[in-house]
Design a protein around this motif. Structure first.
Motif, PDB file in Angstrom:
ATOM      1  N   UNK A 161       0.838  -1.191   0.000  1.00  0.00           N
ATOM      2  CA  UNK A 161       0.000   0.000   0.000  1.00  0.00           C
ATOM      3  C   UNK A 161       0.874   1.242   0.000  1.00  0.00           C
ATOM      4  N   UNK A 162       0.443   2.268  -0.698  1.00  0.00           N
ATOM      5  CA  UNK A 162       1.079   3.572  -0.562  1.00  0.00           C
ATOM      6  C   UNK A 162       0.745   4.133   0.816  1.00  0.00           C
ATOM      7  N   UNK A 163       1.662   4.910   1.367  1.00  0.00           N
ATOM      8  CA  UNK A 163       1.440   5.513   2.685  1.00  0.00           C
ATOM      9  C   UNK A 163       1.869   6.976   2.652  1.00  0.00           C
ATOM     10  N   UNK A 164       1.252   7.774   3.510  1.00  0.00           N
ATOM     11  CA  UNK A 164       1.639   9.164   3.708  1.00  0.00           C
ATOM     12  C   UNK A 164       2.108   9.311   5.154  1.00  0.00           C
ATOM     13  N   UNK A 165       3.427   9.345   5.375  1.00  0.00           N
ATOM     14  CA  UNK A 165       3.925   9.534   6.737  1.00  0.00           C
ATOM     15  C   UNK A 165       3.899  11.016   7.116  1.00  0.00           C
ATOM     16  N   UNK A 166       3.523  11.296   8.361  1.00  0.00           N
ATOM     17  CA  UNK A 166       3.563  12.661   8.874  1.00  0.00           C
ATOM     18  C   UNK A 166       3.748  12.588  10.385  1.00  0.00           C
ATOM     19  N   UNK A 167       4.390  13.612  10.939  1.00  0.00           N
ATOM     20  CA  UNK A 167       4.595  13.588  12.381  1.00  0.00           C
ATOM     21  C   UNK A 167       5.512  14.694  12.840  1.00  0.00           C
ATOM     22  N   UNK A 168       6.034  14.531  14.036  1.00  0.00           N
ATOM     23  CA  UNK A 168       6.862  15.552  14.660  1.00  0.00           C
ATOM     24  C   UNK A 168       7.865  14.901  15.599  1.00  0.00           C
ATOM     25  N   UNK A 169       8.876  15.692  15.955  1.00  0.00           N
ATOM     26  CA  UNK A 169       9.889  15.193  16.867  1.00  0.00           C
ATOM     27  C   UNK A 169      10.659  16.328  17.506  1.00  0.00           C
ATOM     28  N   UNK A 170      11.631  15.930  18.296  1.00  0.00           N
ATOM     29  CA  UNK A 170      12.496  16.889  18.983  1.00  0.00           C
ATOM     30  C   UNK A 170      13.911  16.338  18.937  1.00  0.00           C
ATOM     31  N   UNK A 171      14.856  17.123  18.404  1.00  0.00           N
ATOM     32  CA  UNK A 171      16.234  16.665  18.258  1.00  0.00           C
ATOM     33  C   UNK A 171      17.180  17.503  19.110  1.00  0.00           C
ATOM     34  N   UNK A 172      18.303  16.868  19.494  1.00  0.00           N
ATOM     35  CA  UNK A 172      19.267  17.511  20.390  1.00  0.00           C
ATOM     36  C   UNK A 172      20.675  17.109  19.984  1.00  0.00           C
ATOM     37  N   UNK A 173      21.547  18.084  19.858  1.00  0.00           N
ATOM     38  CA  UNK A 173      22.953  17.853  19.520  1.00  0.00           C
ATOM     39  C   UNK A 173      23.726  17.568  20.820  1.00  0.00           C
ATOM     40  N   UNK A 174      23.842  16.271  21.156  1.00  0.00           N
ATOM     41  CA  UNK A 174      24.378  15.941  22.466  1.00  0.00           C
ATOM     42  C   UNK A 174      25.899  15.909  22.506  1.00  0.00           C
TER      43      UNK A 174
END
Length: 263
Positions: A161-174
């Motif tokens: 199946x084709x999919x449409x991914x979407x979302x959010x995140x939080x990144x940190x330069x550790x």
């Protein structure tokens, strides 16, 4: 789907590029599923999943990401709080293999090691394709469901199946050029058969095999009699299933142009 990929590509090439970086990484987390066997909990994670990815950072805000994610999803009426759902007594699990191209946008300018911001929230949107193969267990045996056509389908549904991914995140330069991130992303699919459940109970005469009859209505295994009257509701009538991936990523950025730091 081709139109969406074209939009993403045009977005990338429209960015004024004064330097670029490549980034590689991996993610560990879990898959969740929303469909006919889970209609109410959009954040239920029930199976482990993992991902690897490569990313092309156009600048401190926009990147293109190619990812491959694998894992399993599952659902079972036996875990429901609703007695009517438990009596339906359906269950499934399926491996998922997803290949996706994503556009990622940082809310704050983010350049590992060289930028002034050590962290940023981000969002993403993309397009992809996922393979699936719903199965169930009965009497100690693993049973593949697609070829059984349990709702009387004229043809077997697709393996992808084709999919449409979407979302959010939080990144940190550790440290150095290394980044860690926490991410939650949903996948809107173009099938209602991730779980082999969609519409109504079919007439038994429309089912191709005796095993199809047994797997179409499993209420008798729980109640001693079957409740799946032909034409009555089997699924939730929503037109599409969804799944989600939640996890933590770690990545390393390779700087390929010094001017990137001057953006």
């Amino acid at each position: 789907m081709p139109k969406l990929l074209t939009v993403i590509f045009l977005l990338f090439i429209s960015v004024k590029v004064s330097g670029q970086t490549w980034e590689v990484g991996a993610a560990l987390g879990g898959f969740g599923y929303m469909g006919d066997l889970n209609t109410n909990n959009p954040v239920k994670i029930n199976q482990p999943a993992a991902s690897v990815f490569g990313k092309y950072n156009f600048n401190g805000y926009i990147a293109a990401k190619l990812s491959f994610t694998l894992g399993n999803i599952r659902g079972a009426d036996s875990t429901s709080n609703d007695e009517q759902v438990r009596n339906r007594n359906l269950s499934f699990y399926t491996p998922l293999r997803e290949l996706a191209l994503l556009a990622e946008f940082n809310f704050m300018k983010y350049i590992p090691e060289a930028g002034k911001n050590k962290y940023t929230p981000y969002v993403f949107l993309g397009a992809g394709i996922t393979s699936y193969a719903p199965r169930t267990r009965a009497n100690g045996n693993v049973i593949s469901l697609r070829h059984l056509r349990t709702e009387g389908q004229e043809n077997e549904y697709s393996t992808r199946t084709a999919v449409i991914p979407f979302g959010a995140g939080f990144k940190y330069n550790f440290t150095g050029k290394c980044t860690i991130a926490a991410e939650l992303g949903y996948r809107y699919t173009f099938t209602d058969y991730l779980d082999d459940v969609s519409g109504v109970y079919a007439e038994r005469s429309r089912l191709p095999l005796p095993l199809s009859v047994a797997m179409a209505d499993r209420s008798g295994e729980r109640l001693g009699y079957n409740i799946g009257t032909p034409g009555s509701q089997r699924g939730d009538f929503r037109p599409r299933d969804m799944y989600l991936f939640a996890g933590f990523t770690i990545s390393y950025t390779f700087v390929t142009s010094k001017c990137y730091f001057d953006n």
